[in-house]
Motif scaffolding. Sequence first.
Motif, PDB file in Angstrom:
ATOM      1  N   GLY A 158       0.667  -1.207   0.119  1.00 25.86           N
ATOM      2  CA  GLY A 158       0.042  -0.090  -0.006  1.00 25.86           C
ATOM      3  C   GLY A 158       0.827   1.178   0.020  1.00 25.86           C
ATOM      4  O   GLY A 158       0.525   2.401  -0.248  1.00 25.86           O
ATOM      5  N   VAL A 159       2.084   1.079   0.353  1.00 30.20           N
ATOM      6  CA  VAL A 159       3.107   2.495   0.183  1.00 30.20           C
ATOM      7  C   VAL A 159       4.208   2.219  -0.799  1.00 30.20           C
ATOM      8  O   VAL A 159       4.079   3.144  -1.643  1.00 30.20           O
ATOM      9  N   ARG A 160       5.316   1.317  -0.590  1.00 26.46           N
ATOM     10  CA  ARG A 160       6.207   1.231  -1.565  1.00 26.46           C
ATOM     11  C   ARG A 160       6.680  -0.198  -1.526  1.00 26.46           C
ATOM     12  O   ARG A 160       6.661  -0.861  -0.733  1.00 26.46           O
ATOM     13  N   SER A 161       7.134  -0.486  -2.825  1.00 29.78           N
ATOM     14  CA  SER A 161       8.019  -1.832  -3.115  1.00 29.78           C
ATOM     15  C   SER A 161       8.979  -1.648  -3.845  1.00 29.78           C
ATOM     16  O   SER A 161       9.224  -0.498  -4.378  1.00 29.78           O
ATOM     17  N   LYS A 162      10.022  -2.441  -3.963  1.00 32.33           N
ATOM     18  CA  LYS A 162      11.080  -2.687  -4.744  1.00 32.33           C
ATOM     19  C   LYS A 162      11.158  -4.038  -5.379  1.00 32.33           C
ATOM     20  O   LYS A 162      10.890  -4.993  -4.823  1.00 32.33           O
ATOM     21  N   VAL A 163      11.391  -3.835  -6.676  1.00 29.49           N
ATOM     22  CA  VAL A 163      11.861  -5.268  -7.429  1.00 29.49           C
ATOM     23  C   VAL A 163      13.212  -5.111  -8.172  1.00 29.49           C
ATOM     24  O   VAL A 163      13.461  -4.093  -8.782  1.00 29.49           O
ATOM     25  N   ALA A 164      13.760  -6.262  -8.037  1.00 31.29           N
ATOM     26  CA  ALA A 164      15.150  -6.480  -8.714  1.00 31.29           C
ATOM     27  C   ALA A 164      15.149  -7.461  -9.722  1.00 31.29           C
ATOM     28  O   ALA A 164      14.660  -8.316  -9.911  1.00 31.29           O
ATOM     29  N   ILE A 165      15.514  -6.360 -10.903  1.00 28.67           N
ATOM     30  CA  ILE A 165      15.435  -7.245 -12.316  1.00 28.67           C
ATOM     31  C   ILE A 165      16.623  -7.390 -12.919  1.00 28.67           C
ATOM     32  O   ILE A 165      17.572  -6.646 -12.656  1.00 28.67           O
ATOM     33  N   PHE A 166      16.769  -8.514 -13.631  1.00 24.69           N
ATOM     34  CA  PHE A 166      18.008  -8.889 -14.196  1.00 24.69           C
ATOM     35  C   PHE A 166      17.645  -9.488 -15.555  1.00 24.69           C
ATOM     36  O   PHE A 166      16.704 -10.144 -15.965  1.00 24.69           O
TER      37      PHE A 166
END
Length: 373
Positions: free
Chosen positions: A230-238
């Motif tokens: 509901g606030v913030r997310s991080k996704v790590a992509i390769f």
Amino acid sequence: MNTEFLKALRDLEKEKGISIDLLLSAIEAALLSAYKRNFGSAQNARVNIDRATGECQVFAQRMVVEEVTDVRAEISLPEARDIDPSYEPGHIVEFEVTPRDFGRIAAQTAKQVVVQRIREAERNMIYEAFASREGDIITGTIQRVEQRHVYIELGKTEAILPPTEQIPGERYRIGDRIRAYILEVRKTTKGPQIIVSRTHPGFLRRLFDLEVPELQEGIIELKAVAREAGVRSKVAIFSHDTNIDPVGACVGPKGTRVQAVVNELRNEKIDIIRWDPDPSRFVAEALSPAKAIAAEIWEEEKIARVIVPDNQLSLAIGREGQNARLAAKITGWKIDIKSESQMEEIYAQEYAAVYGDDGEGYAGSSEAEYEEG
């Protein structure tokens, strides 16, 4: 019971996938209990349903013995051999004892067993269908809300969205369509219970899978997810293809792909960062949108110290430390964030501890050490 009853069971086998042999065995067991209950019989007995005609018979069973001690359960060897000379001690002799009005009891019992088995079979089919989809996304209609639990209709069954798995501040209205992540499927006495979530990191991961074809094709890989729902997310992509920009693929043309995910999560902010096998680079990247100048790492302790410009210190830490928390969660490292001016003080103290308070000598050596970092 008759041949029509057997035909109905065979049709049921085709339609519901319930074995006719299992049904008949269950009916026989239920009929045996009904016989003992209704006719007060304590003797050993067996119920048999003829697989060709559907005829139901009850047989009393007595064991062949040398000396009878219980006439209800035993028969002497001479008596047994009067019936069949081949009987030996330990053999079982059966006598038909089917009551005259047993047909009515048999019909009622059979109906109850069949209805129960149909219900069990349907529950098992639903359980198997959803148990294999744990970690997937379902779409359903909000049916009701009871004590903050949201019940979602999924055709023949329903899913439960508990308060702990709801996005803070999200409102749920009866009749609305909703998507959720299948967290767990449990077997209960009332049938399968499907627990779903909208806060689980897996929900965010699967939403990106649905929106980004390159993820489905395996060209790029979503390495890690950290989320404060509901606030913030991080996704790590390769990216496995050097010609494909993983961040650009997830953002999509004019931001359409990531915006679709953001809309589903009610405007949750999402930082898409590049995963890097080099821990120092990955940790520095994880503090996005802040731009790190350098990162020092201690492999054994899994501790990283990241240096950022003075004017980006608060951005790197985030509101109430949120950005730093998410960065630590997605990397698995403990992160110590320092501004340039703070690092100058630390380097000065370290230099003084080694060389003494010689300020003139520090300025040049500090600058060189900092540039290398």
